[in-house]
Design an enzyme around this catalytic site. Sequence first.
Site, mmCIF file in Angstrom:
data_model
loop_
_atom_site.group_PDB
_atom_site.id
_atom_site.type_symbol
_atom_site.label_atom_id
_atom_site.label_comp_id
_atom_site.label_asym_id
_atom_site.label_seq_id
_atom_site.Cartn_x
_atom_site.Cartn_y
_atom_site.Cartn_z
ATOM 1 N N SER A 1 5.152 -10.016 7.136
ATOM 2 C CA SER A 1 5.242 -8.562 7.220
ATOM 3 C C SER A 1 4.295 -8.045 8.313
ATOM 4 O O SER A 1 4.655 -7.183 9.118
ATOM 5 C CB SER A 1 4.895 -7.945 5.855
ATOM 6 O OG SER A 1 4.983 -6.554 5.915
ATOM 7 N N THR B 1 0.823 -1.215 0.000
ATOM 8 C CA THR B 1 0.000 0.000 0.000
ATOM 9 C C THR B 1 0.861 1.271 0.000
ATOM 10 O O THR B 1 0.577 2.218 -0.748
ATOM 11 C CB THR B 1 -0.892 0.039 1.264
ATOM 12 O OG1 THR B 1 -1.206 -1.291 1.649
ATOM 13 C CG2 THR B 1 -2.134 0.847 1.047
ATOM 14 N N HIS C 1 -8.366 -0.785 3.317
ATOM 15 C CA HIS C 1 -8.181 -2.240 3.381
ATOM 16 C C HIS C 1 -9.550 -2.945 3.386
ATOM 17 O O HIS C 1 -9.614 -4.162 3.545
ATOM 18 C CB HIS C 1 -7.428 -2.623 4.656
ATOM 19 C CG HIS C 1 -5.993 -2.182 4.687
ATOM 20 N ND1 HIS C 1 -5.163 -2.242 3.607
ATOM 21 C CD2 HIS C 1 -5.228 -1.696 5.713
ATOM 22 C CE1 HIS C 1 -3.946 -1.809 3.943
ATOM 23 N NE2 HIS C 1 -3.970 -1.457 5.207
ATOM 24 N N ARG D 1 -0.402 -9.381 -2.420
ATOM 25 C CA ARG D 1 0.931 -9.953 -2.206
ATOM 26 C C ARG D 1 0.730 -11.403 -1.786
ATOM 27 O O ARG D 1 -0.323 -11.744 -1.236
ATOM 28 C CB ARG D 1 1.600 -9.163 -1.073
ATOM 29 C CG ARG D 1 3.039 -9.467 -0.828
ATOM 30 C CD ARG D 1 3.563 -8.596 0.309
ATOM 31 N NE ARG D 1 5.003 -8.686 0.377
ATOM 32 C CZ ARG D 1 5.743 -8.085 1.313
ATOM 33 N NH1 ARG D 1 5.160 -7.353 2.237
ATOM 34 N NH2 ARG D 1 7.050 -8.217 1.318
HETATM 35 P P1 PAP Z 1 0.080 -1.017 5.147
HETATM 36 O O1 PAP Z 1 -0.934 -1.953 4.590
HETATM 37 O O2 PAP Z 1 0.120 -1.026 6.639
HETATM 38 O O3 PAP Z 1 -0.022 0.347 4.562
HETATM 39 P P2 PAP Z 1 2.031 -1.851 3.249
HETATM 40 O O4 PAP Z 1 2.702 -0.657 2.744
HETATM 41 O O5 PAP Z 1 0.965 -2.467 2.419
HETATM 42 O O6 PAP Z 1 1.510 -1.580 4.716
HETATM 43 O O7 PAP Z 1 3.091 -2.983 3.480
HETATM 44 C C1 PAP Z 1 4.336 -2.775 4.071
HETATM 45 C C2 PAP Z 1 5.284 -3.670 3.305
HETATM 46 O O8 PAP Z 1 5.635 -3.030 2.079
HETATM 47 C C3 PAP Z 1 6.578 -3.874 4.073
HETATM 48 O O9 PAP Z 1 7.032 -5.164 3.678
HETATM 49 P P3 PAP Z 1 8.054 -6.024 4.541
HETATM 50 O O10 PAP Z 1 7.561 -6.034 5.952
HETATM 51 O O11 PAP Z 1 8.035 -7.391 3.932
HETATM 52 O O12 PAP Z 1 9.377 -5.368 4.414
HETATM 53 C C4 PAP Z 1 7.426 -2.756 3.524
HETATM 54 O O13 PAP Z 1 8.812 -2.955 3.701
HETATM 55 C C5 PAP Z 1 7.033 -2.805 2.054
HETATM 56 N N1 PAP Z 1 7.291 -1.532 1.349
HETATM 57 C C6 PAP Z 1 7.096 -0.267 1.811
HETATM 58 N N2 PAP Z 1 7.444 0.611 0.881
HETATM 59 C C7 PAP Z 1 7.880 -0.082 -0.194
HETATM 60 C C8 PAP Z 1 8.398 0.297 -1.473
HETATM 61 N N3 PAP Z 1 8.533 1.561 -1.810
HETATM 62 N N4 PAP Z 1 8.740 -0.686 -2.323
HETATM 63 C C9 PAP Z 1 8.611 -1.984 -1.987
HETATM 64 N N5 PAP Z 1 8.142 -2.403 -0.785
HETATM 65 C C10 PAP Z 1 7.784 -1.463 0.110
#
Ligand code: PAP
Length: 343
Positions: free
Chosen positions: A165, A75, A135, A157
């Site tokens: 995550s 997101t 969401h 995903r």
């Molecule tokens: P949210 O639903 O709470 O907004 P969301 O952004 O969907 O969270 O997911 C966070 C995941 O996206 C994290 O994954 P990880 O825990 O496996 O590391 C985060 O690192 C990843 N993420 C955030 N920004 C980016 C980006 N610019 N490119 C790729 N992955 C990212």
Amino acid sequence: MEKSEVPQEEPCKDDEFQKLLLTLPEERNWDGTSLYLYQGFWCPSIAIKPVFSFQQHFQALGSDLILASTPKSGTTWLKALTFSILNRTRYTLNDSPLHTTSPHGLVPFVEFDVYLKNKSPNLMLLPSPRIFATHVPYGSLPSSIKESNCRIVYVCRNAVDQLISYWHFALKLRRGNVKPLSLDEGFEKFCHGVHSFGPFAEHVLGYWKANLDRPKNVLFLKYEDMKEDVFSHTKRLAEFLGCPFSAMEEKQGVIQEICGLCSFENLKDLEVNKSGKRPSGVPNSAFFRNGKVGDWGDHLSPSKAEYLEKLIEEKLSGSGLTLKICPKFQKEDECKPSSEMEA
Ligand code: PAP
């Protein structure tokens, strides 16, 4: 308050909502707070009233953009890309608000920002196109979204990376003495669909079917595909949003620049994302962990991952949608066959 966030008012009582809440089955979320089973999905306690208000009061406009996802599916990335694509003539990349504001401050969640403290904010004052994130499963979106011409972009995903995550995120969210669930407990609950905005397969299928029914209005993206080729997906996203890159922009490298600005590595290192906080108190850094595909391998046994993958596969069967936990583009050492990993 971050610049572009929607003004909020004092909380107000809502009898209809209070009555409803008493009837909903309740479970423990991974961070120790409550989940309520509402309209077939597990809604975190903080979001339940805002979701109810969203459903009651949101009036979609044909120009609206809704960024939808299950939590931890990309997101933050999608918000950054969408904001940058739409505002590319308004700000140079050096002046992008992304340098000083979290993607979550630029594109508010309906359930965590817009309706958190105000059941009926005046959203007509927001500049067009309005961009919101959610969401909430497709089936529970306000009917005006489904009936209007507005565009929805969904990012999903693979369930195993998403679960890992979320588990890390839940550990960071834990408050005071509240004990978060162990990974084993969280895994067990996930398999039963008991997790934030779960069940997972139903969530994904809802948007997948909407994409098949209304492809001009619903775009379906996969985090793994975006990691593999962010350039093509950024182009595709711009086309879907109705503002394709011109040949000149492509030649000038605008797409690459946007991809670079919104990359995990760039966003993670920005001061605002290292030290800033969401209005809820959640640190911005919690949204940037390592952004890898296949990270589950460091936390879950291959047999567990395969069990969950099969479970999801069965639910998706016949839909035409596949979500692989071990995409073929990964290097061998990042995604070993289960027999090797089990050793
Ligand atoms: P949210 O639903 O709470 O907004 P969301 O952004 O969907 O969270 O997911 C966070 C995941 O996206 C994290 O994954 P990880 O825990 O496996 O590391 C985060 O690192 C990843 N993420 C955030 N920004 C980016 C980006 N610019 N490119 C790729 N992955 C990212």
